[in-house]
Design a protein around this motif. Structure first.
Motif, PDB file in Angstrom:
ATOM      1  N   PHE A  39      10.727  23.553 -10.340  1.00  0.00           N
ATOM      2  CA  PHE A  39      10.288  24.441  -9.264  1.00  0.00           C
ATOM      3  C   PHE A  39       8.987  23.942  -8.646  1.00  0.00           C
ATOM      4  CE2 PHE A  39       7.551  28.006  -8.048  1.00  0.00           C
ATOM      5  CZ  PHE A  39       8.307  28.549  -7.020  1.00  0.00           C
ATOM      6  N   LYS A  40       8.061  23.477  -9.473  1.00  0.00           N
ATOM      7  CA  LYS A  40       6.714  23.115  -9.014  1.00  0.00           C
ATOM      8  C   LYS A  40       6.645  21.739  -8.357  1.00  0.00           C
ATOM      9  CE  LYS A  40       2.498  24.171  -8.498  1.00  0.00           C
ATOM     10  NZ  LYS A  40       2.233  25.154  -7.449  1.00  0.00           N
ATOM     11  N   VAL A  41       7.401  20.778  -8.864  1.00  0.00           N
ATOM     12  CA  VAL A  41       7.280  19.394  -8.388  1.00  0.00           C
ATOM     13  C   VAL A  41       8.149  19.207  -7.151  1.00  0.00           C
ATOM     14  CG1 VAL A  41       7.660  16.967  -8.947  1.00  0.00           C
ATOM     15  CG2 VAL A  41       6.736  18.525 -10.681  1.00  0.00           C
ATOM     16  N   LYS A  42       7.484  19.097  -6.032  1.00  0.00           N
ATOM     17  CA  LYS A  42       8.136  18.813  -4.747  1.00  0.00           C
ATOM     18  C   LYS A  42       7.316  17.711  -4.081  1.00  0.00           C
ATOM     19  CE  LYS A  42      10.826  22.446  -5.179  1.00  0.00           C
ATOM     20  NZ  LYS A  42      11.878  22.252  -6.111  1.00  0.00           N
ATOM     21  N   GLY A  43       7.715  16.503  -4.260  1.00  0.00           N
ATOM     22  CA  GLY A  43       6.953  15.402  -3.673  1.00  0.00           C
ATOM     23  C   GLY A  43       6.375  14.497  -4.737  1.00  0.00           C
ATOM     24  N   PHE A  44       5.215  13.950  -4.430  1.00  0.00           N
ATOM     25  CA  PHE A  44       4.594  12.949  -5.293  1.00  0.00           C
ATOM     26  C   PHE A  44       3.952  13.561  -6.525  1.00  0.00           C
ATOM     27  CE2 PHE A  44       4.587  10.865  -1.130  1.00  0.00           C
ATOM     28  CZ  PHE A  44       5.179   9.664  -1.472  1.00  0.00           C
ATOM     29  N   VAL A  45       4.036  12.833  -7.631  1.00  0.00           N
ATOM     30  CA  VAL A  45       3.357  13.175  -8.878  1.00  0.00           C
ATOM     31  C   VAL A  45       2.394  12.035  -9.167  1.00  0.00           C
ATOM     32  CG1 VAL A  45       3.622  13.628 -11.342  1.00  0.00           C
ATOM     33  CG2 VAL A  45       5.345  14.468  -9.737  1.00  0.00           C
ATOM     34  N   HIS A  46       1.140  12.375  -9.362  1.00  0.00           N
ATOM     35  CA  HIS A  46       0.118  11.378  -9.689  1.00  0.00           C
ATOM     36  C   HIS A  46      -0.189  11.494 -11.174  1.00  0.00           C
ATOM     37  CE1 HIS A  46      -0.869  10.568  -5.441  1.00  0.00           C
ATOM     38  NE2 HIS A  46      -0.529  11.837  -5.291  1.00  0.00           N
ATOM     39  N   CYS A  47       0.009  10.425 -11.928  1.00  0.00           N
ATOM     40  CA  CYS A  47      -0.209  10.445 -13.367  1.00  0.00           C
ATOM     41  C   CYS A  47      -1.286   9.449 -13.768  1.00  0.00           C
ATOM     42  CB  CYS A  47       1.091  10.125 -14.112  1.00  0.00           C
ATOM     43  SG  CYS A  47       2.347  11.389 -13.921  1.00  0.00           S
ATOM     44  N   PHE A  48      -2.070   9.859 -14.753  1.00  0.00           N
ATOM     45  CA  PHE A  48      -3.126   9.031 -15.304  1.00  0.00           C
ATOM     46  C   PHE A  48      -2.830   8.825 -16.786  1.00  0.00           C
ATOM     47  CE2 PHE A  48      -4.687  11.243 -11.622  1.00  0.00           C
ATOM     48  CZ  PHE A  48      -5.285  10.227 -10.898  1.00  0.00           C
ATOM     49  N   PRO A  49      -2.301   7.639 -17.142  1.00  0.00           N
ATOM     50  CA  PRO A  49      -1.911   7.382 -18.533  1.00  0.00           C
ATOM     51  C   PRO A  49      -3.078   7.561 -19.498  1.00  0.00           C
ATOM     52  CG  PRO A  49      -1.047   5.680 -17.092  1.00  0.00           C
ATOM     53  CD  PRO A  49      -2.013   6.491 -16.274  1.00  0.00           C
ATOM     54  N   GLN A  50      -2.767   8.181 -20.643  1.00  0.00           N
ATOM     55  CA  GLN A  50      -3.753   8.394 -21.701  1.00  0.00           C
ATOM     56  C   GLN A  50      -3.397   7.597 -22.950  1.00  0.00           C
ATOM     57  OE1 GLN A  50      -6.476  10.602 -20.998  1.00  0.00           O
ATOM     58  NE2 GLN A  50      -5.511  10.275 -19.002  1.00  0.00           N
ATOM     59  N   TRP A  51      -2.086   7.333 -23.116  1.00  0.00           N
ATOM     60  CA  TRP A  51      -1.631   6.725 -24.354  1.00  0.00           C
ATOM     61  C   TRP A  51      -0.270   6.087 -24.129  1.00  0.00           C
ATOM     62  CZ3 TRP A  51      -3.866   5.995 -28.966  1.00  0.00           C
ATOM     63  CH2 TRP A  51      -3.067   5.732 -30.076  1.00  0.00           C
ATOM     64  N   GLU A  52      -0.050   4.924 -24.743  1.00  0.00           N
ATOM     65  CA  GLU A  52       1.280   4.325 -24.732  1.00  0.00           C
ATOM     66  C   GLU A  52       1.893   4.515 -26.117  1.00  0.00           C
ATOM     67  OE1 GLU A  52       3.097   0.519 -22.705  1.00  0.00           O
ATOM     68  OE2 GLU A  52       2.014  -0.049 -24.531  1.00  0.00           O
ATOM     69  N   ASN A  53       3.101   5.025 -26.156  1.00  0.00           N
ATOM     70  CA  ASN A  53       3.810   5.299 -27.406  1.00  0.00           C
ATOM     71  C   ASN A  53       4.563   4.058 -27.879  1.00  0.00           C
ATOM     72  OD1 ASN A  53       3.159   8.184 -27.563  1.00  0.00           O
ATOM     73  ND2 ASN A  53       4.355   8.300 -25.692  1.00  0.00           N
ATOM     74  N   PRO A  54       4.940   4.024 -29.169  1.00  0.00           N
ATOM     75  CA  PRO A  54       5.679   2.872 -29.696  1.00  0.00           C
ATOM     76  C   PRO A  54       6.974   2.575 -28.934  1.00  0.00           C
ATOM     77  CG  PRO A  54       4.887   4.227 -31.504  1.00  0.00           C
ATOM     78  CD  PRO A  54       4.598   4.972 -30.226  1.00  0.00           C
ATOM     79  N   ASP A  55       7.598   3.613 -28.358  1.00  0.00           N
ATOM     80  CA  ASP A  55       8.842   3.398 -27.599  1.00  0.00           C
ATOM     81  C   ASP A  55       8.562   2.981 -26.148  1.00  0.00           C
ATOM     82  OD1 ASP A  55       7.949   5.747 -26.442  1.00  0.00           O
ATOM     83  OD2 ASP A  55       9.766   6.895 -26.881  1.00  0.00           O
ATOM     84  N   LEU A  56       7.295   2.677 -25.841  1.00  0.00           N
ATOM     85  CA  LEU A  56       6.814   2.242 -24.529  1.00  0.00           C
ATOM     86  C   LEU A  56       6.788   3.357 -23.487  1.00  0.00           C
ATOM     87  CD1 LEU A  56       8.360  -1.340 -24.287  1.00  0.00           C
ATOM     88  CD2 LEU A  56       6.153  -0.619 -25.229  1.00  0.00           C
ATOM     89  N   SER A  57       7.047   4.596 -23.897  1.00  0.00           N
ATOM     90  CA  SER A  57       6.846   5.722 -22.982  1.00  0.00           C
ATOM     91  C   SER A  57       5.341   5.984 -22.911  1.00  0.00           C
ATOM     92  CB  SER A  57       7.590   6.961 -23.470  1.00  0.00           C
ATOM     93  OG  SER A  57       7.042   7.436 -24.697  1.00  0.00           O
ATOM     94  N   LEU A  58       4.941   6.738 -21.912  1.00  0.00           N
ATOM     95  CA  LEU A  58       3.524   7.039 -21.725  1.00  0.00           C
ATOM     96  C   LEU A  58       3.258   8.523 -21.908  1.00  0.00           C
ATOM     97  CD1 LEU A  58       2.779   4.996 -18.476  1.00  0.00           C
ATOM     98  CD2 LEU A  58       2.232   4.352 -20.826  1.00  0.00           C
ATOM     99  N   ASP A  59       2.082   8.849 -22.426  1.00  0.00           N
ATOM    100  CA  ASP A  59       1.555  10.203 -22.381  1.00  0.00           C
ATOM    101  C   ASP A  59       0.520  10.164 -21.266  1.00  0.00           C
ATOM    102  OD1 ASP A  59       3.104  10.850 -24.534  1.00  0.00           O
ATOM    103  OD2 ASP A  59       1.456  10.988 -25.968  1.00  0.00           O
ATOM    104  N   ALA A  60       0.656  11.080 -20.304  1.00  0.00           N
ATOM    105  CA  ALA A  60      -0.229  11.033 -19.137  1.00  0.00           C
ATOM    106  C   ALA A  60      -0.589  12.435 -18.673  1.00  0.00           C
ATOM    107  CB  ALA A  60       0.455  10.276 -17.998  1.00  0.00           C
ATOM    108  N   ILE A  61      -1.730  12.536 -18.037  1.00  0.00           N
ATOM    109  CA  ILE A  61      -2.114  13.766 -17.341  1.00  0.00           C
ATOM    110  C   ILE A  61      -1.605  13.595 -15.917  1.00  0.00           C
ATOM    111  CG2 ILE A  61      -4.014  15.213 -16.562  1.00  0.00           C
ATOM    112  CD1 ILE A  61      -5.587  14.266 -19.030  1.00  0.00           C
ATOM    113  N   CYS A  62      -0.746  14.529 -15.497  1.00  0.00           N
ATOM    114  CA  CYS A  62      -0.067  14.397 -14.210  1.00  0.00           C
ATOM    115  C   CYS A  62      -0.388  15.572 -13.294  1.00  0.00           C
ATOM    116  CB  CYS A  62       1.449  14.305 -14.415  1.00  0.00           C
ATOM    117  SG  CYS A  62       1.958  12.861 -15.372  1.00  0.00           S
TER     118      CYS A  62
END
Length: 125
Positions: A39-62
């Motif tokens: 519902f909330k995300v309509k358009g661009f999402v800006h993310c600032f990575p905080q951590w890279e996980n072993p599976d190469l996914s990111l934890d980010a503040i978006c």
């Protein structure tokens, strides 16, 4: 985001069961947190990575609705305010406070789920 799996940093999404929004076309189904983000995300999402996980996914503040003059809306805070997320100890301090407010107001997972299915009653012998 751009073929990268991104998790919202500092929060955990507890299971809330599968819900569907039938008033949308196409029909949208998912957990309450997923539907709230949809519902909330309509358009661009800006993310600032905080951590890279072993599976190469990111934890980010978006953030959404971010401009050069407006910091936008932190998506983790958005979910915490509505009670659809739990603040993790390693997350920003304000996440803990936002979760406590949602909990005290009985929002989201902290409230009574009127649409949850109760388990069948088992007769006592």
């Amino acid at each position: 985001i751009k073929d990268q799996v991104v998790h919202l940093y500092g929060i955990y999404l507890p299971p809330t069961g599968r819900q569907c929004q039938s008033n949308l076309s196409p029909l949208r189904c998912g957990s309450r947190a997923v539907l709230a983000l949809d519902f909330k995300v309509k358009g661009f999402v800006h993310c600032f990575p905080q951590w890279e996980n072993p599976d190469l996914s990111l934890d980010a503040i978006c953030y959404v609705d971010r401009t050069s003059f407006d910091p936008g809306i932190d998506l983790a805070e958005y979910l915490l305010e509505r009670g659809w997320a739990v603040a993790l100890p390693e997350g920003p301090f304000q996440y803990q406070a936002i979760e406590k407010i949602a909990r005290s107001r009985g929002l989201g997972v902290w409230g009574w789920q009127v649409d949850s299915q109760l388990p069948p009653l088992v007769p006592v012998d």
